[in-house]
Enzyme design. Structure first.
Site, PDB file in Angstrom:
ATOM      1  N   ARG A 135       2.342  13.862  13.758  1.00  0.00           N
ATOM      2  CA  ARG A 135       2.548  14.017  12.318  1.00  0.00           C
ATOM      3  C   ARG A 135       2.567  15.041  11.539  1.00  0.00           C
ATOM      4  NH1 ARG A 135      -0.815   8.713   9.830  1.00  0.00           N
ATOM      5  NH2 ARG A 135       1.163   8.557   8.717  1.00  0.00           N
TER       6      ARG A 135
ATOM      7  N   ARG B 231      -8.532   0.447   4.917  1.00  0.00           N
ATOM      8  CA  ARG B 231      -7.765   1.237   4.222  1.00  0.00           C
ATOM      9  C   ARG B 231      -6.725   0.740   3.807  1.00  0.00           C
ATOM     10  NH1 ARG B 231      -7.516   7.004   7.554  1.00  0.00           N
ATOM     11  NH2 ARG B 231      -6.134   7.216   5.696  1.00  0.00           N
TER      12      ARG B 231
ATOM     13  N   CYS C  64      -4.573   8.369   9.708  1.00  0.00           N
ATOM     14  CA  CYS C  64      -4.541   7.312  10.891  1.00  0.00           C
ATOM     15  C   CYS C  64      -4.240   8.587  11.965  1.00  0.00           C
ATOM     16  CB  CYS C  64      -4.030   6.283  10.938  1.00  0.00           C
ATOM     17  SG  CYS C  64      -4.776   5.052  10.226  1.00  0.00           S
TER      18      CYS C  64
ATOM     19  N   LYS D  49       0.787  -1.136  -0.059  1.00  0.00           N
ATOM     20  CA  LYS D  49      -0.145  -0.046   0.068  1.00  0.00           C
ATOM     21  C   LYS D  49       0.739   1.291  -0.100  1.00  0.00           C
ATOM     22  CE  LYS D  49      -1.438   1.629   4.152  1.00  0.00           C
ATOM     23  NZ  LYS D  49      -1.385   2.943   4.696  1.00  0.00           N
ATOM     24  N   ASN D  50       1.924   1.226   0.880  1.00  0.00           N
ATOM     25  CA  ASN D  50       2.471   2.543   1.046  1.00  0.00           C
ATOM     26  C   ASN D  50       3.513   3.078  -0.176  1.00  0.00           C
ATOM     27  OD1 ASN D  50       1.086   2.999   3.314  1.00  0.00           O
ATOM     28  ND2 ASN D  50       2.675   2.404   4.749  1.00  0.00           N
TER      29      ASN D  50
ATOM     30  N   ASP E 231       4.759   0.290  12.146  1.00  0.00           N
ATOM     31  CA  ASP E 231       3.361  -0.476  11.483  1.00  0.00           C
ATOM     32  C   ASP E 231       3.102  -1.851  12.078  1.00  0.00           C
ATOM     33  OD1 ASP E 231       3.059   2.089  10.314  1.00  0.00           O
ATOM     34  OD2 ASP E 231       3.392   1.149   8.342  1.00  0.00           O
TER      35      ASP E 231
HETATM   36  C1  EPZ Z   1       4.601   6.485   6.385  1.00  0.00           C
HETATM   37  O1  EPZ Z   1       4.164   7.623   7.114  1.00  0.00           O
HETATM   38  C2  EPZ Z   1       3.585   5.394   6.457  1.00  0.00           C
HETATM   39  N1  EPZ Z   1       2.502   6.073   5.335  1.00  0.00           N
HETATM   40  C3  EPZ Z   1       2.882   5.021   7.921  1.00  0.00           C
HETATM   41  O2  EPZ Z   1       2.282   3.980   7.503  1.00  0.00           O
HETATM   42  C4  EPZ Z   1       4.235   4.730   8.566  1.00  0.00           C
HETATM   43  O3  EPZ Z   1       3.884   4.493   9.882  1.00  0.00           O
HETATM   44  C5  EPZ Z   1       5.464   5.498   8.746  1.00  0.00           C
HETATM   45  O4  EPZ Z   1       5.713   5.815   7.171  1.00  0.00           O
HETATM   46  C6  EPZ Z   1       6.696   4.922   9.468  1.00  0.00           C
HETATM   47  O5  EPZ Z   1       7.277   4.152   8.569  1.00  0.00           O
HETATM   48  C7  EPZ Z   1       2.809   5.995   4.204  1.00  0.00           C
HETATM   49  O6  EPZ Z   1       3.429   5.729   3.642  1.00  0.00           O
HETATM   50  C8  EPZ Z   1       1.391   6.517   3.493  1.00  0.00           C
HETATM   51  P1  EPZ Z   1       7.370   9.321   8.424  1.00  0.00           P
HETATM   52  P2  EPZ Z   1       4.754   9.060   7.086  1.00  0.00           P
HETATM   53  O7  EPZ Z   1       7.204  10.830   7.788  1.00  0.00           O
HETATM   54  O8  EPZ Z   1       5.740   9.251   5.979  1.00  0.00           O
HETATM   55  C9  EPZ Z   1       8.111  12.668  11.882  1.00  0.00           C
HETATM   56  C10 EPZ Z   1       0.171   2.653   8.056  1.00  0.00           C
HETATM   57  O9  EPZ Z   1       0.088   1.970   8.947  1.00  0.00           O
HETATM   58  N2  EPZ Z   1       7.816  13.580  10.945  1.00  0.00           N
HETATM   59  O10 EPZ Z   1       8.210   8.436   8.207  1.00  0.00           O
HETATM   60  O11 EPZ Z   1       3.629  10.026   7.434  1.00  0.00           O
HETATM   61  C11 EPZ Z   1       6.752  11.842  12.415  1.00  0.00           C
HETATM   62  O12 EPZ Z   1       6.052  12.623  13.351  1.00  0.00           O
HETATM   63  C12 EPZ Z   1       0.900   3.921   7.937  1.00  0.00           C
HETATM   64  O13 EPZ Z   1       0.316   2.267   6.864  1.00  0.00           O
HETATM   65  C13 EPZ Z   1       8.532  14.939  11.134  1.00  0.00           C
HETATM   66  O14 EPZ Z   1       8.919  15.155  12.459  1.00  0.00           O
HETATM   67  O15 EPZ Z   1       6.009   8.849   8.489  1.00  0.00           O
HETATM   68  C14 EPZ Z   1       7.215  10.560  12.702  1.00  0.00           C
HETATM   69  O16 EPZ Z   1       7.641  10.525  14.319  1.00  0.00           O
HETATM   70  C15 EPZ Z   1       0.496   4.776   9.317  1.00  0.00           C
HETATM   71  N3  EPZ Z   1       8.437  15.764  10.558  1.00  0.00           N
HETATM   72  C16 EPZ Z   1       8.583  10.335  12.071  1.00  0.00           C
HETATM   73  O17 EPZ Z   1       9.214  11.743  11.562  1.00  0.00           O
HETATM   74  C17 EPZ Z   1       8.103  15.817   9.067  1.00  0.00           C
HETATM   75  O18 EPZ Z   1       7.926  16.644   8.154  1.00  0.00           O
HETATM   76  C18 EPZ Z   1       8.346   9.210  10.938  1.00  0.00           C
HETATM   77  O19 EPZ Z   1       7.446   9.582  10.229  1.00  0.00           O
HETATM   78  C19 EPZ Z   1       7.585  14.341   8.471  1.00  0.00           C
HETATM   79  C20 EPZ Z   1       7.651  13.359   9.709  1.00  0.00           C
END
Ligand code: EPZ
Length: 429
Positions: free
Chosen positions: A121, A396, A116, A22-23, A304
Site C-alpha cells: 500500500r 471498521r 488493514c 464507508k469509502n 474488497d
Molecule cells: C481504497 O484503498 C479502499 N479504501 C480499499 O478498501 C480498496 O480495497 C481499494 O481502494 C481498492 O478498491 C478506501 O477507500 C479508504 P488504491 P486505496 O490506492 O485507496 C497501488 C476496504 O476493505 N497504489 O486504489 O488505498 C496499491 O498498492 C478497503 O474497505 C500504488 O502503487 O487503494 C494497490 O495495488 C481496504 N501507489 C492499487 O494501487 C499509490 O500511491 C490500488 O490501491 C497508491 C496505490
C-alpha cells in the site's frame, strides 16, 4: 475482547437494508473541512473507521455535530491544528485530510497511514500528484507533511489506478489555480460520489467515472447538504452470504448498476438474480458451481469482495481460480478457512479452490475487514459452532453486521467472555 459466536447451517432469508458507503464517507468527511460554511451529510455509516475520521476532524478545531446516528454537521471555520496525529493512526483514509488541508490551507501533516494489512500500500501516486500541483512533501518522524505557497493546476498521469490518489489529487486541485487533468483515474462509484459532493460545494469537476477527470480550480467552496451513496461492498457481502448459505436475500437501498460485476459472477455460479430500481434479490437453491474470478479496478470485480467469493467458491462444485490483482497480501484468511475444512492452495496472487461439501465450525481470527466478513459467512454455512476473533476489524466497515445477519435468520451473537459462548451454545443446542 469481543467475538462473534456462530452456529451455522441455516440459509439466510429475508431483506436487508444497506447503509451509506464507508469509502465514500471517509473522503466526503475529510472534504467537508474545505469550506468555512456548514456541511450537512446524511446516510453516513456508523462504523469505527468513519467515527475515527470524525474524531480526527474534531481534533483540528472543526465543529462536528452528530445530529443523528447517520447524519452529521461539520463546520470547519475554526480549524487551528493542521497536523493530525491522534485517533487517525489506524485508519488509512487519514491521508484524505492531507489532500483536504493542503487544498484549503496549503499546509497539512498526517501520521503515516496503516489501515488493514492487505499489502504494501504505497502512497507514491498521492505524493506525485501533490508535487505536480506545486506542493513540497516530506516524510519525517512518521508524519507526512505537505505544504505550498500556491497550488497550480497540472496534467497528472497516474501510473496505477488508485482510488485514494484520485480522490486526494481532486481535493488538492479543486482550489488550485487553473486546470488539472488526472489521467488513468479510478472510476469506482465512491470516486464519482465524491466528485458529486465536491461539485455540490461549488467545485468544477468533470469526467468522474471515466479515465480522465478534468478540474477547473475555483476560489472557494461553500456549504452543502449531501446524501452518501449506498455501500457497494456491504451489499455485495450480503449477496455472497445468500449464495454461500443457499439462501434468498433481497438487498435494499442499493444501486444495482454498482453491483453488476458481483451479480454476473453469482449468475455464473448458478444463483438467480432479480434486480429492481433500488434492490437486488439473490436466490440460491442448489449447490454453487465453480467459476474463475480476477479482481480489477471498477467496473471489474472488486478486490474488497475477493474473500467473500472465495469462501462461496470453496463450497462450489469443481475447481475455481481466484486471482487477486490489486493487493498482494489478501489471501491471509485462507489459513483460517482451511481450519474450517476448505481445500484451497494459494500460489502467489492466485488461489486454486477445490470445492468441499461443507465447512466445519472452528475458532478463527479475522485478519482484516473483508476477510473477517468472509469468515463470518463461512461460519454461517458451517456445521456446528464457530468463534470469530478480532472482530474489531469487521466493525471498521460493517454497521450492525451481527444484528443484520440475525434478522436474516443467522445464528450469531457478539459475546465478550467464554461464559456467553456457553450460553449461546445452550440456547442453540
Ligand atoms: C481504497 O484503498 C479502499 N479504501 C480499499 O478498501 C480498496 O480495497 C481499494 O481502494 C481498492 O478498491 C478506501 O477507500 C479508504 P488504491 P486505496 O490506492 O485507496 C497501488 C476496504 O476493505 N497504489 O486504489 O488505498 C496499491 O498498492 C478497503 O474497505 C500504488 O502503487 O487503494 C494497490 O495495488 C481496504 N501507489 C492499487 O494501487 C499509490 O500511491 C490500488 O490501491 C497508491 C496505490
Amino acid at each position: 475482547m469481543e467475538k462473534y459466536v456462530i452456529k451455522g447451517g441455516v440459509p439466510l432469508v429475508g431483506e436487508v437494508e444497506i447503509g451509506g458507503a464507508k469509502n465514500a464517507a471517509l473522503a466526503i468527511l475529510a472534504a467537508a473541512t474545505m469550506t468555512d460554511e456548514t456541511v450537512y451529510i446524511d446516510n453516513m455509516p456508523d462504523e469505527s473507521d468513519t467515527n475515527a475520521m470524525l474524531q480526527a476532524i474534531a481534533s483540528t478545531g472543526a465543529f462536528v455535530d452528530r445530529v443523528g446516528r447517520h447524519e452529521v454537521k461539520i463546520n470547519a471555520s475554526q480549524v487551528n491544528n493542521f497536523t493530525i496525529e491522534d485517533y487517525i493512526k489506524k485508519i488509512r483514509a487519514s491521508y484524505y485530510l492531507l489532500g483536504a488541508f493542503l487544498g484549503k490551507y496549503k499546509q497539512a501533516g498526517v501520521v503515516l497511514p496503516s489501515g488493514c494489512n492487505i499489502g504494501l500500500r504505497p502512497i507514491d501516486q498521492h505524493i506525485k500528484g501533490f508535487t505536480a500541483l506545486g506542493a513540497q512533501v516530506n516524510i519525517e518522524h512518521g508524519i507526512i507533511d505537505a505544504h505550498a505557497d500556491r497550488l497550480v493546476g497540472n496534467h497528472i498521469y497516474l501510473d496505477v489506478v488508485s482510488v485514494g490518489a484520485t480522490i486526494n489529487i481532486m481535493m488538492a486541485a479543486v482550489l488550485a489555480e487553473g486546470k488539472t487533468i488526472i489521467e488513468n483515474a479510478a472510476k469506482e462509484p465512491h470516486v464519482v460520489d465524491f466528485a458529486n459532493f465536491l461539485n455540490s460545494m461549488g467545485a468544477n469537476i468533470k469526467g468522474a467515472g471515466t479515465d480522465v477527470i478534468r478540474i477547473r480550480g475555483v476560489e472557494k467552496l461553500h456549504g452543502t447538504e449531501y446524501t452518501i451513496i449506498p455501500d457497494q461492498i456491504e451489499a455485495g457481502t450480503f449477496m455472497l452470504a445468500a449464495a454461500a448459505t443457499k439462501g434468498d436475500i433481497t438487498v435494499k437501498n442499493v444501486i444495482p448498476k454498482h453491483l453488476e460485476s458481483i451479480s454476473a459472477k453469482l449468475v455464473e455460479m448458478g444463483c438467480q438474480i432479480h434486480e429492481s430500481d433500488d434492490a437486488v434479490r439473490v436466490v440460491a437453491t442448489r449447490r454453487l458451481q465453480n467459476t474463475h474470478v480476477k479482481t480489477l479496478p471498477y467496473p471489474g470485480y472488486p478486490t474488497d469482495m475477493q474473500p467473500q467469493i472465495t469462501v462461496a467458491l470453496g463450497l462450489a462444485s469443481g475447481i475455481s481460480i481466484v486471482t487477486e490483482s490489486i493487493f498482494e497480501n489478501r489471501f491471509k484468511y485462507v489459513d483460517e478457512l482451511t481450519r474450517m475444512g476448505a481445500n484451497i492452495k494459494v500460489e502467489g496472487s492466485t488461489a486454486i479452490i477445490e470445492g468441499v461439501d461443507m465447512y466445519t465450525g472452528a475458532v478463527v481470527s479475522a485478519p482484516d475487514l473483508r476477510a473477517g466478513a468472509a469468515l463470518v459467512i463461512a461460519a454461517l454455512t458451517a456445521e456446528g459452532y464457530s468463534t470469530i476473533e478480532d472482530i474489531q476489524y469487521i466493525e471498521r466497515g460493517y454497521e450492525d453486521f451481527d444484528a443484520k445477519l440475525r434478522e436474516l435468520g443467522g445464528q450469531i451473537e457478539k459475546v465478550d467472555c467464554d461464559r456467553d459462548i456457553q450460553k449461546f451454545k445452550m440456547k442453540h443446542a
